[in-house]
Design an enzyme around this catalytic site. Structure first.
Site, PDB file in Angstrom:
ATOM      1  CG  ASP A   7      28.834 -27.616 -59.284  1.00  0.00           C
ATOM      2  OD1 ASP A   7      29.221 -28.129 -58.221  1.00  0.00           O
ATOM      3  OD2 ASP A   7      28.158 -26.562 -59.330  1.00  0.00           O
ATOM      4  CG  ASP A   9      24.628 -27.927 -54.448  1.00  0.00           C
ATOM      5  OD1 ASP A   9      23.557 -28.558 -54.444  1.00  0.00           O
ATOM      6  OD2 ASP A   9      25.600 -28.222 -53.730  1.00  0.00           O
TER       7      ASP A   9
END
Length: 222
Positions: A7, A9
């Site tokens: 991932d 953010d």
């Protein structure tokens, strides 16, 4: 060969690039001041709560730049990279990516943020494969403000990863180990699908889930 999915953010970056880009556009007069910033904040709160209307958010988030000439928007994006993103890149995050690449893993960045914002961020991390929310274009090449295909959000990340793997001639089942690093409960479907989930800089909710299931917890920015 193993499969490693990151991932973006809150995981590799210590902030949310989508929300930060919106605030950057407000700060530089491309969006309508306090009202736009407040809506940006509300969409981010909805995301954190797992209640984001992805289609509505994409229409809103791209509205600040999609009607401008593309070279102008790209120049503003490069300013965002120079002033916000690159100063926020941590050695721990970059070293983690490089470690998996050096081990021969197939590595991808899998993010719910759109491709316009994230393509240069993936490049800054040296990650070749980006799975992001794809933006529809009109016949004349302009961005429409709509999502193209399945958004890489929540369970949609699994759909998009499988499609990406198929395009490379792989299947999920081909890999001895599959690993996902994420900070967010929105990624529980993907974390549950891999053999080695890693809660990375986790939110309190994800950390509680990780501890209850015996998943490792990694803090890159402590």
């Amino acid at each position: 060969m193993n499969l490693t999915l990151f991932d973006l953010d809150g995981t590799l970056l210590p902030f949310d690039s989508d929300h930060a880009f919106g605030q950057f556009l407000v700060d530089h007069g491309w969006a309508d001041g306090a009202d736009w910033a407040a809506r940006n904040d509300q969409f981010y709160a909805d995301y954190c709560a797992g209640q984001l209307d992805q289609a509505a958010y994409i229409d809103f988030a791209t509205s600040a730049w999609r009607h401008r000439p593309l070279p102008e928007a790209e120049a503003m994006r490069e300013r965002f990279m120079a002033e916000v993103v690159r100063p926020g890149l941590h050695d721990n995050a970059r070293s983690l990516v490089r470690r998996h690449q050096a081990a021969g893993d197939l590595v991808a960045l899998v993010t719910a943020t759109n491709e316009f914002v994230t393509a240069p961020i993936a490049a800054a991390f040296g990650i070749e494969h980006l799975i992001a929310v794809e933006l529809e274009r009109e016949a004349d090449g302009r961005f429409s403000g709509r999502i193209q295909g399945v958004p890489s959000f929540q369970a949609g990340k699994i759909t998009r990863v499988r499609a990406w793997l198929s395009g490379l001639g792989h299947r999920w089942e081909d890999f001895a180990e599959t690993r996902c690093y994420s900070d967010s409960p929105n990624d529980l479907p993907l974390l549950e699908a891999v053999s080695h989930p890693v809660a990375t800089n986790p939110s309190p909710a994800l950390e509680a889930t990780a501890l209850s299931r015996g998943w490792p917890v990694l803090r890159l920015f402590a």
